[in-house]
Structure formats: structure tokens, C-alpha cells
Design an enzyme around this catalytic site. Structure first.
Site, short mmCIF file in Angstrom:
data_model
loop_
_atom_site.label_atom_id
_atom_site.label_comp_id
_atom_site.label_asym_id
_atom_site.label_seq_id
_atom_site.Cartn_x
_atom_site.Cartn_y
_atom_site.Cartn_z
N GLN A 1 14.02 7.27 44.38
CA GLN A 1 13.25 6.37 45.23
C GLN A 1 11.78 6.74 45.41
O GLN A 1 11.15 6.27 46.34
CB GLN A 1 13.92 6.29 46.63
N GLU B 1 24.49 22.39 48.47
CA GLU B 1 25.09 21.14 48.99
C GLU B 1 26.59 21.02 48.73
O GLU B 1 27.20 20.05 49.14
CB GLU B 1 24.34 19.95 48.41
#
Lengths: 768, 768
Positions: free
Chosen positions: A334, A481
Site C-alpha cells: 500500500q 510475527e
């Protein structure tokens, strides 16, 4: 010299594609891209289209297509579209015969060059050559020179114009695309974005030098707007087209279409060479400070410059905008900033181009309100920065990111709400900038507010364990993560303390130097002296997982050592589907010690507060357990390995990090028809970190700067410059180390080297 | 009268199976079971085996089979195995012709009776009749009378003995099964369990009354040990076999085999009728206090008694052992206690059979060390009770419980580490016992230590939010198990405060009455006055989600109201596979407001601190959002609906809860060949709660007891007894309410009824 992946270099300043390989279209498009921080234009062929992932990604054009949950930068119509037809047959790499092929990217000046000699199926031949660059002088401009030479007499048609048939990762971004006047050799498209109605103008203009066309025809096809220029050429005749495209939008200028038209007209008057000249001056200025010279190893030299090049063209220098995780190479991630911006991309600018660094930290100030909104929405206060941060700083990361390939169900990952280290990371960046620059004005105007609001967020986020008399941070993700929902993540807790300490420090300094401004700021933020006490209390009593007294290893989070101890290669065998996500909630790594990426290692790379024996112990413990599922991981491994005395591994990780894009060593660039490619901008910035913080061992010390060199065996020497505390320093590593202070430096600087230290005066040098 | 599910009753004291239905073998085996709290014997036919789920489950025989992760009670060899053969053809419900079939369970005395008339394929007929019971007088004993009458002249063989071919949910539990002497008509098996080597003896003995066999042969087949008795009978002749089985194990007695042999020999001498007589006396004593008489509705009367019966036979009265979630009806849920024990099963005994209640609370005292070990293992201190609690109180619940049917991967549920309300629930049970009995000796000897250690666990578990000056409980599961990993669950926070308050109260009372004992206890536990301060501080400053000022609804946990608001029936449509688990981590309910079971409603049912308008508001809010994925849910819904003024729904939920087993209304009893059946013991105890706390509105008040009757429309009257504060009370609801105090009661008791209150003297009555 020959490089891997069908590449070569001649001087270490360029990459050359040796032959055309259709399988590499995605990778080559990224590696050979040009850009200027305002736009990125992929390294694609002139007459390619959406199928070959031609793209021109423009900053600050975030928009969300209908039915999509992704706000992303727009890929605007391709203003450089140009196609030669020989007796009606388009010159294409996918038909006819390619007799010569040359494709190169000049890293020194960001110029993409192609030359081909091509023969049509009908037996007609032509020699084509193009050069293009994205102007650093006027970042709206793409400038192209397109030449072709007739190798037989015949009819040649040159179609050039605007190809509006662009691809987009997540839906259609233009609700309208209107041809908007095309007098005086200009072609214009006036676009409005779907969600926000942002006006974007793409205007192209062209002129021929020497031979001019017999006639020209306007063509409007689908979403394209072209002129077809007809030529009747004799063997050996050459046509030279100069083309200029201006791309503007109304988030930046008041009247994009008018401005773009003017700019194109002006640029055409200036001509290719003059535009190039102005452009090159900016690149000269960049490399003057930022070049890193690697002596005795051309491949490493080229890889280093390639990454510095990519890091630079990914970074907006014209406005306070984020560095995208894939820069402007595509729409993936993005065009938004992640924590990478502060931890991987900011450092090289902090120590060279302060005005660029200033914009990056200012971007975080500009997005404070978004961070406040996020905090508020999640029940906190202060500034909780977005995990994925675009224009406003509101969270762009969706609740459901990955899909469980085994069930087809979307997975609720918690990067956007539990990965709280983003806020301390922003504080780290603010402090890094301040520490390197002593820019107290910035701190007064912007930095303090950011630091205070981050401190407030931490106040609202931490919990106190009354029985242990310590603060804890519960339910987070660290950088690794694969392990969501953990407590007292070492990275997060240490960085949070850092952020709180700096907030206190700035508070106190303001109280001394600018008590009225402090008072005004506190009042504006609804804070008071008790707020500062709370920050200090947390900073003092926060639980920090300490290196184990015996092993020196820091536990990544509460209970980590109790997880199954298995190595990534063994673990991989448990995959049912190779596409499975390894992490939350039920991936194969969740209940094991296998990390996605450096976590404690990341901490050790960022905070210079641990002795080397701790670096060594933790590197040796965590490295074998790390899967490197993130492109951020190898560079901090290289950095810490170098400091931990693991020279060969450091170099191996350096090469891995530096070549991830150029050698197409990333996990993959396409999946099921979806584009996953693009430049790993953090890894690009990481190369600077490895060399400067790793190999040269650069640290800011209390009194000045320090170096602990560990030059890779394969290198004869290493030269680079640093701007620190107002001084420009030239560093040479060649077994020993030599630091020169520029004559014009305003003050002396204290240098600490292994075994020696002292003051370095302007114009002087210091050797170790 | 006719009931559902192929059943009828005549007096409300028995269930009768109208015809044989092979599809109901699992359900009928549970519903018609006999037991005595030491063992449970399923309601199966005399010559059935493992395939028909014959089982004799014995308390305190936990063992883990090789390769299994489940520690469960043993299913021991079937000592009552008896098979009649007519001319060599076994009398079987699955062959030949069944001319008559009668199967009933007498709830008054726990006697299972069968009568059949059967004709073999060869045309031979016999009439069989059996009665059996599990002695309440000597709980080791199973007692059987087996009769058959020849309907033709012929050869009859009666095989009777021990069938060792048992089924087991999770692997083989007997490493050895040795025939151990069989003189004097006894047959014995001497077993050792696989994991722990627990010795178990099963000894049977038999004698014939009247006609005796011509000869008998010992048969040892596979794991069976039998005697075949041969008869040559003439039409009309009847054989009567009396059989006694004793089952003992060395967790309870020093020399199980010897003791079992003695017991069998003694019992045979006493004979069936004498054994029955002694047994019945215990049941008389039970029903004397525990019967609930429902006037004007035979079905409700029968359902009520059925559940009281099942609750009683599931409850160990011979030792301090847990009430299993499926009682002793099978091995499902490991014969272990869950929070149900305190919240669903304890109350009926607290207000009737104190000696039974005393054992249940003593069980929690006996398992304190297991709770301490669990706390310690998870990084806490004090007593964190096991979610699944067996002999030692160590956690029996595995980390991976459910399997994701879509991926085939096991799911890491966190019932065993995040469902912390189990500890406050135990405190609730302790307090309930004390409050009803004023048994201060118990408190001094056991209760205080449990309460203090639970309080200590909470100290180690809570977090303080410094900025909000409140304690929070982070990362828990409440009773609603679809939502793991939530914060400030209303149920958990309120119950935790309750537990801490009671710890303080007991501390203070001990300080007054027994300061030395308090001192000794504190010293033994490493506590001091500051510990009590910590408890009070948490109890005072813990965050309690309050009823919303406008809607009166209590938010189930932080952020619950922000979840998608959808109803269970709509949500169900999202299932990909009907077998999917709805909860953690990625089930369809996780991100919605749909609950597995009552959570806030559970809180309202347990703590009488909320006004009725809060009950009404919360019932109306949560009820439509509850999926009732747990059998615990309907009974508290009935209770709260009754108090909230929703009489019809209360009665519907009562019927649902009371018939879950008898009408086979549970989700399912078999899945993929695995046994999931058994009696829902909590729902059985819940029936008492609905009637006494719901319909009669019984509460303990500060001064005495209160009632707010809401008799179901379908009932004419309701009678039951309560033992409270040393007094035996008889309660009659018949539109009005009348409470009688037994003549022998030691003191008067204060009664609060709607609109009236006053003292009730021994021998007197109070009307409202």
C-alpha cells in the site's frame, strides 16, 4: 563483471541484463525501475502494458477501490507508452526475431536504457534505443528519448501516448478517465479516483528531432490516447523522439491538469539533454554524501550501490510522506510506512541527508492525529502509530490479513492492534534524528509532542504487577510475527523504556530551556508534571528480560524458552500445504521457538547497551532458530554477527540481504496470478546499516562517535561518509581505520576507536 | 403416563422403556444406569459386551493408557455378565424372537429391572427376569438377581462370570488381568493398571435358590472367566440365581483382592433381599431430604426425580472425590471435576446432605497441592485449580483439545490456563458450604487455607492499571468458551472479588476467634497481614463491568459490544463443516456476540447482588445471543428467566435442561464411532437450582432465608425440603407459599417473603 541472475556490471555503477528472459519480467521490472521519491516507474519495455506489470506508482494518491479493503497508491496511466510498427507489425519482444538486446540501469543517475535490433516476421528490421529517467529536478516528470533506425526502406509507424489500461492490485481506482485536450502535441488524461475523487492528471508531450513524421493521427482506444506518427524511411535513417510526461494530483498542487500541461510544455522546450543535466546534479549531490566505496570486490560494490539507489528512489524528498515497504515499485503493502521506516530506512539519511531525514520524522508528526485516533479507537490514549501508515496515519492494516489455506477462512492477525512496538520505534526514530543532528528546534516544534504522546500511549498500555512491583506489557507481538499474544516481549519492553526515558529527557530539557513552550505543549495535550512522573515510574520499574546470568541469552518473551525447541528445517516438514502461514493462530511455528525474524537480535542491533558477549550469546542462540520469513531479518543478523565476531556469517547475511531483489532471492514474486514482487525497501536501507553499523562498527557515544571495524575478508577497503553532529566525516577502512574531518566542519568531534580515542579537529584526521 | 423417547412412567418414581430400540443403546445405557457414587454400572443387558458399551466405571482409578494423553477412570471387567443358552443358542435381543420386553429403572431405590420372554430360532422359549442394584450400603457391591423359567422341557445353560473384554475411550488400562483363585463359587480377576500399576480386584460369587444346576464348568475365554451351569428343565420350572460382585482397588483399601473375596462371601450369605433392604435404607434417607414433589404434572415430577437420582449416584459419598462431568456413566471427561462441581452440583447437597457437601469441599482441600503445582508451573502462586481435576488436583486438561476439522490440526485451546474462574468458583463453593452450615470448624481446618491460597493466586494473576487506579484481569476465558483471550470478563472479575472478600472476612474472623491458628496458618503459607491488605486492595479496586446506566446490560468482557451482533441461527449458516468448533481460534463465533453458554447470566444466577431489573435486562439481551453449546447453559437460563419474570421461557428451559439426557436431546452421543454419551451431571444438579433458586426464588439473606416464588403455570404445587443454618424446613408452593420448621430444629430462622418477613420458630410455619 558477471553477476548472478542473468546480470552483469562494468563499473559497479550499472546493472546490465544480458538477455531477455520473459520469466523474469516481474523481477526485472522492479530491479530496473527508475524513480524519484515522488513516483516510481517500473523497468519495463516501452510498448508493454498491464500484463507485463508496467506501472507508474505515485505518492500520496491513496484510494480504496469499491469492494476492496485496501487503501493503496494509484498506478496511473503509462505516459511513456511508445510502440514502433514496421509495415504494420508491432515491434515486440514476444514475436519476430531479436538480434541484439541490451538493457541497463545506470545507478549513478537513475537512467534506464534499452537497445534492441529486431526483425519482424515479415523480414523488416529496425534498431531501437530508448533512455528514460524520472527527474529528480522536477519529480512530476518522466523524460524519455526514443530512437529508431530503419534497417530497410519502408513504412514505419510510431504510436506514442498514454496507456490507461493499468493493472491494480486491489480493484479499479479511477472512476473517470477523461481525455482532456490534446492540442499542441500534448495528450492529457484527467482522472478522478474512485473513493476520494482525487484529481490526477497525466499529460504527455513529444517532439521529433531531425526527421519529422509525414503525418499523425489521434487514436483513442479503450483507455488509451495515442498519436500514430507515420514515417517513410530509407535504410539508415534515424528518428529521434523526445517525450516528456508530467503527473500531478490535487493532493499536492491546486490545479493538476493545468500545471502538468505547463510543465510538459516547458520541459519540451528545454529538451532531453538539459532536463537530464538538471536531474544529474541532484544525483551527484546524493552520491557525494551517500556513496559507499567497496575496494576489491566489484560484486559487493554493485550490490551496495544498487541498494542505496533503491533506498533513495523509494524515499519521498519532496514532501513529508512515508517510505513504503516496497517503495514505489508496486502497490504491494500500500505504499505505506511500517516500523521499517524508522528502523531500516531512516538511519542512512539521518547520517547524510538531513533534509530527507527531517521529512521522515516530520511525517510522523504530521500523522499524530491518526495515531491518536487509533489509540482512542482501541481504548488507549496518546499516540498508537499505525502498523501500516499512509497519508493520515490512520491504521490501514486490515483485521484479516492472511488466509488459512487449509480452511479458506481469513485469519484474524493482530499486527494492527498488538504490535505496539511501532510507537516506541517512532520514538526511536525521533531520537535518532535528534541525537545525530542536535536539531533542538525540531524537538521543540514537533519531536517533543510525538515523544510525549507516545509516552502517554505507553502509560495507557502498560500494566503494573503490584506483587512484583513492576510494569509489564501484556499481549503483544514483537518483531517476530510468528508469536502473537505474548507478554513482556524483550524488544517491546526495552524499546518502550527507551521511549519513556527520552520523553522524560526532553521534558526536562524543555523545562530548562523553554519552560513556556513546555507549559503550552503540556496544556495543549492535557498533561502536567504528574504525567512525566508516570513516564519515569514506568521507565524505572518496567520489567526487562535480562541476559541470563550464565548463558547471557535474553528470553524473547515470557515462556519462550519453554516452547518446543526445533529448527526451521525440521519444522517445515510439518506443513500440510507449502503455502500455509506459519504463525497465528495455529501455524506450525506458534508453539515452537522458531522465529519469523530477528527479535532479540533486532533489539541488540538497535540499542547499543549490551556488551559484546551478550551479542555473541544471543546471536548464537537465536540465529539457528530463525526462519527469516521477513526480508528485514538478514540485515540485522549481518550487523549483529559482525559485532559478535562471526565474520563469515556476517558476510553471508550481508550478501543475502543485499541481493534479495537483484538476485531474485525473495520468497516469491507471484502467487496464483497475484503480484507479490517489488523492491524490499527495508533490506535496501539495511545494507547501509550492515556496512556502517556492522562492518565499521559505528556508534554514537556519549562524547561523540565510535567505530569498531570488522572489514569483511573479501574486501580490501571501504570508504564512506557520515554527517554527524554537524560534521562531515570521511571514513576509510583498510585493515586499519582512518577518519577525516572536512575542513569546513564547524567543530571538533570526539572519536573512539578500539584502543584509542581523542578529538578530531576540522581538516584533521584520526587513525586507529 | 407416556413420556417422550419411547419411555413411560407409572408413579413418577420409575422410567420404563416401552420397547427395545437398538438405536438407543448408548442413551438407554446411560439413562437406566445404577450407581452409588463409588461405581457406576450402565443400564445394559446381562449378556452384552464392549460393543453395547457395557461399563462399570469406578472412582479413584485414574490411569493413562500407553500413548494416550488422557488420564481417565477405568472401566473394569463386567462382573454381572450372565447369559442363558437354550439348547446351545444364546438368548439375545439381536436374534430369535422377543415376545415380551420390559425394562425399567426404579428411581426410588436405584434398581434396574428387565423382563423378557424370548424364543430361539430353534423354537425354544424362556422367560427371563433380572434385578440389579449398586449397593448404597456397601458401595463396592453390585447385586443381581437373575431368574428364568423354562417354557419348554430342555437343556439350559447359564453362563455367568466376569467379562474382561471392556471398552475404553482412550486405550488399554490393564497391563495384567489375572484369574486369581476361584474356589467356593467365587471368580476373581486381579488387575493392574497400565500407567500407575493400581491394583483392582473384581470378584463375583453366585448361588442358586431352589433348583440347582446339574453340573458346572469353569470357562476361561479371552479375558473372560465364567462358570457354565447346566440345567435340564421341565416346562414351568424356574431357576433363580443370586449374584454379588465386589470391586475394590488399592487406592482405597490395603488388600483389594482379599477384601473383595470376603465381601462377596459375606454378601452371598446375607442374600439378595437382605442386601436390598440395607441398600434401600440409604435411599430412603436420601429422598427424605432431597425429594422434590411436583403436584399436577407427572412428566415434570418424573424428570425432576430422574435428575436428582442421577445427581446423587454421580456423587461420591464414601470419600473426598470429585463429581465427574459425566458422573460415573462413562469415561467421557475423565471422571474429573470441572467448575460444575461447585456451581451446579454442590448446592443441592449443601442444603440437604451436609456430609456429602462436606466431602465435596474437602476434595478441594485435598487437592490444594495440585492447584499449587499448577499455579507454580504457569508462573503464579497460591492455588490455581485444575480445569479438569482428578485425584491429585493436577491439571488433566490437555493443551490440545479440539481438532480443526477443516485442517485436521489439533487446536490449542486454553481452558487449562486462561479459564481462571475455576479458582474463584472453588472459593464460591467453600463459602456456600460455610454460609449454609456455619461450619466454622471446617473453615478453620480446611476452608481458610483454600480461600487464602485462592486469594494469593488472584494476587499473582491480576494486573493494576496505574492510570485508571484499578485492577484488571487480562487474558481469560469466562464460562462462555467461544471467546478466549478476553479481558475483564464480568463473571471472572465479580467472582474474583467475591473470593477475595471472603478470604478477608475469614481472615478477620479467625483473627478474632482463633488468632493463634491464624498465625500458624499464615506462617505455614508464608503470608502475613500485608497479604490480607493486598486481597482487600484488589477486592476494593478491581474493575467490575457495571450494568449500563440506561440499558442495565453488563458487558460480558472488554469490547464485547463491539463484536458483530448476529444470532446463532444466522451464524450457523457460515459453517463450512457441521462439525466445526465455533470457538478459538478461528471458529465462526469468535468475532461475534454469539455465546456458547450463559456467562453474565451465570453471574446473575450465582451472586444475589443485582436488582431484578438487571436480571431482566441481561436475560433479554444475552438469551437470543446464546447458542447453548454447553449443557450447563439452559438451567441458569431457566433460573434467571424465572427471576426475571419470563415464566414461560423459564419453564421451557427447565424442560430442556431436565430432559437433556432422558429425551436424548443432547447434541450427540456418538461421533465417528467414538462414544460421546453419558449423563450430564451438571444439568442434573441444575434441575435442583432451577426449582429451588428459580421457581421458589430461594436466597440466603443477611438475616436468614428468603423466597420469591414463581410457580410454573403447569404445576399445581411444589414441595421440597431445605436444611439451612441447622434447620430443616419444608416448603410448599401452591400459589402462595408456606414454610414449616421441623419440631426438632435447634433454633428459629428469619424468613423473608415478598411483602412479609418474620421469625419462624421450630415446629411453626410461616405463610406468604
Amino acid at each position: 563483471m558477471e553477476l548472478k541472475n542473468n546480470l552483469q556490471t562494468k563499473t559497479g555503477w550499472e546493472i546490465i541484463e544480458k538477455s531477455f528472459d520473459p520469466a523474469q519480467i516481474v523481477t526485472t521490472g522492479s530491479n530496473f525501475m527508475i524513480g524519484n521519491g515522488y513516483l516510481g516507474y517500473r523497468g519495463t519495455f516501452e510498448n508493454w502494458g498491464a500484463e507485463e506489470f508496467v506501472a507508474c506508482i505515485v505518492t500520496d494518491t491513496w484510494d480504496q477501490a469499491e469492494g476492496s479493503r485496501w487503501s493503496e497508491l494509484c498506478n496511473v496511466p503509462n505516459g511513456l507508452f511508445t510502440e514502433l510498427r514496421l509495415e504494420g507489425e508491432p515491434c515486440s519482444l514476444f514475436s519476430g526475431t531479436l538480434h541484439e538486446y541490451h538493457h541497463s540501469l545506470n545507478l549513478r543517475y537513475g537512467i534506464n536504457t534499452r537497445k534492441i535490433r529486431w526483425e519482424s516476421e515479415g523480414g523488416k528490421s529496425a534498431a531501437l534505443e530508448s533512455r528514460k529517467f524520472a527527474s529528480k529536478d522536477n519529480p512530476h516528470l518522466l523524460v524519455q528519448e526514443f530512437r529508431f533506425r530503419a534497417l530497410q526502406d519502408g513504412k514505419y509507424t510510431l504510436r506514442t501516448g498514454l496507456d490507461g489500461e493499468v493493472w491494480s492490485l486491489n480493484g479499479e481506482h479511477f472512476r473517470s478517465c477523461i481525455p482532456a485536450g490534446h492540442g499542441a502535441d500534448l495528450l492529457s488524461l484527467d482522472l478522478k479516483t474512485t473513493e476520494l475523487g482525487t484529481g490526477i492528471a497525466v499529460v504527455s508531450g513529444c517532439l521529433f528531432k531531425g526527421i519529422t513524421p509525414r503525418s499523425n493521427v489521434m487514436v483513442q482506444e479503450d483507455r488509451g490516447l495515442y498519436r500514430d506518427f507515420q514515417f517513410e524511411l530509407r535504410t539508415g535513417e534515424e528518428v529521434v523522439l523526445e517525450k516528456v510526461v508530467s503527473i500531478t494530483h490535487d493532493n499536492e498542487v491546486p490545479n493538476p491538469l493545468e500545471i502538468a500541461k505547463q510543465e510538459v510544455a516547458n520541459a519540451l522546450r528545454s529538451g532531453f539533454e538539459a532536463l537530464l543535466h538538471a536531474h544529474q546534479a541532484h544525483w551527484d549531490a546524493f552520491w557525494e554524501l551517500s556513496d559507499i566505496q567497496v575496494g576489491g570486490n566489484m560484486e559487493a560494490q554493485l550490490l551496495t550501490r544498487f541498494n542505496l539507489y533503491q533506498a533513495f528512489i523509494a524515499t519521498p524528498t519532496h514532501a513529508n510522506l512515508p517510505v513504503g515497504a516496497r517503495g514505489l515499485s508496486c502497490q504491494v503493502y500500500q505504499g505505506a510506512a511500517f516500523w521499517d521506516q524508522e528502523t531500516y530506512n531512516l538511519p542512512m539519511f539521518v547520517f547524510s541527508h538531513l533534509e530527507v531525514a527531517r521529512r521522515l520524522v516530520a511525517y510522523r508528526y504530521d500523522t499524530l492525529d491518526g495515531a491518536r485516533r487509533k489509540a482512542n479507537r482501541l481504548g488507549y490514549y496518546g499516540a498508537f502509530y499505525a502498523w501500516t501508515s499512509g497519508k493520515t496515519g490512520d491504521e490501514l492494516f486490515p483485521d484479516f490479513f492472511f488466509t488459512d489455506v487449509l480452511s479458506g477462512r481469513p485469519i484474524r492477525n493482530h499486527f494492527n492492534c498488538w504490535q505496539i512496538h511501532i510507537s516506541p520505534d517512532v520514538a526511536y526514530g525521533i531520537w535518532l534524528y535528534y541525537q545525530a543532528t542536535d536539531d533542538w528546534d525540531f524537538m521543540l516544534e514537533q519531536g517533543a509532542e510525538v515523544l510525549f504522546e507516545i509516552a502517554q500511549f505507553l502509560v495507557s498500555r502498560v500494566h503494573f504487577k503490584m506483587d512484583r512491583q513492576r510494569y509489564e506489557i501484556i499481549r503483544v507481538l514483537g518483531p517476530d510475527e510468528y508469536h502473537e499474544n505474548v507478554d513482556n516481549n524483550a524488544y517491546t519492553n526495552y524499546l518502550s523504556r527507551f521511549a519513556l526515558q527520552k520523553a522524560c529527557q526532553v521534558f526536562d530539557q524543555m523545562a530548562g530551556t523553554h519552560p513556556d513552550r513546555l507549559k503550552a505543549l503540556l496544556s495543549a495535550l492535557g498533561l502536567n508534571a504528574a504525567s512525566r512522573e508516570a513516564w519515569e515510574d514506568i521507565a524505572t520499574r518496567i520489567y526487562l528480560p535480562k541476559p541470563d546470568p550464565e548463558t547471557k541469552v535474553i528470553e524473547q518473551f515470557d515462556g519462550y524458552f519453554g516452547l518446543e525447541d526445533i529448527r526451521p528445517d525440521q519444522l517445515r516438514k510439518r506443513l500440510i500445504d507449502p503455502e500455509e502461514y506459519w504463525g497465528w493462530p495455529n501455524g506450525i511455528a506458534v508453539h515452537t521457538q522458531v522465529l519469523k525474524q530477528a527479535d532479540v537480535i533486532q533489539l541488540l542491533a538497535m540499542l547499543d547497551i549490551f556488551p559484546n558477549e551478550v551479542l555473541t550469546a544471543n546471536y548464537e542462540y537465536y540465529e539457528p532458530r530463525t526462519e527469516h520469513g521477513s526480508s528485514l531479518s538478514p540485515s540485522v543478523h549481518a550487523l549483529v554477527a559482525s559485532r559478535a565476531g562471526h565474520q563469515e556469517e556476517a558476510y553471508r547475511y550481508f550478501m543475502e540481504s543485499a541481493s534479495i531483489d537483484l538476485y531474485n532471492a525473495s520468497k516469491k514474486v507471484m502467487s496464483g496470478g497475484s503480484f507479490l514482487g517489488g523492491i524490499h525497501t527495508a533490506a535496501a536501507g539495511g545494507v547501509w546499516l550492515i556496512i556502517v553499523k556492522g562492518f565499521a562498527g559505528f556508534v554514537l557515544t556519549e562524547k561523540g562517535v565510535g567505530f569498531s571495524p570488522a572489514l569483511p575478508k573479501a574486501w580490501k577497503e571501504l570508504r564512506f561518509k557520515l554527517r554527524v553532529k554537524g560534521c562531515l566525516l570521511s571514513i576509510l577502512l583498510d585493515g586499519g581505520i582512518r577518519i577525516e574531518s572536512a575542513q569546513e566542519n564547524p567543530n571538533r568531534i570526539f572519536i573512539e576507536l578500539p584502543g584509542t580515542s581523542g578529538w578530531l579537529e576540522p581538516g584533521g584526521s584520526f587513525q586507529g
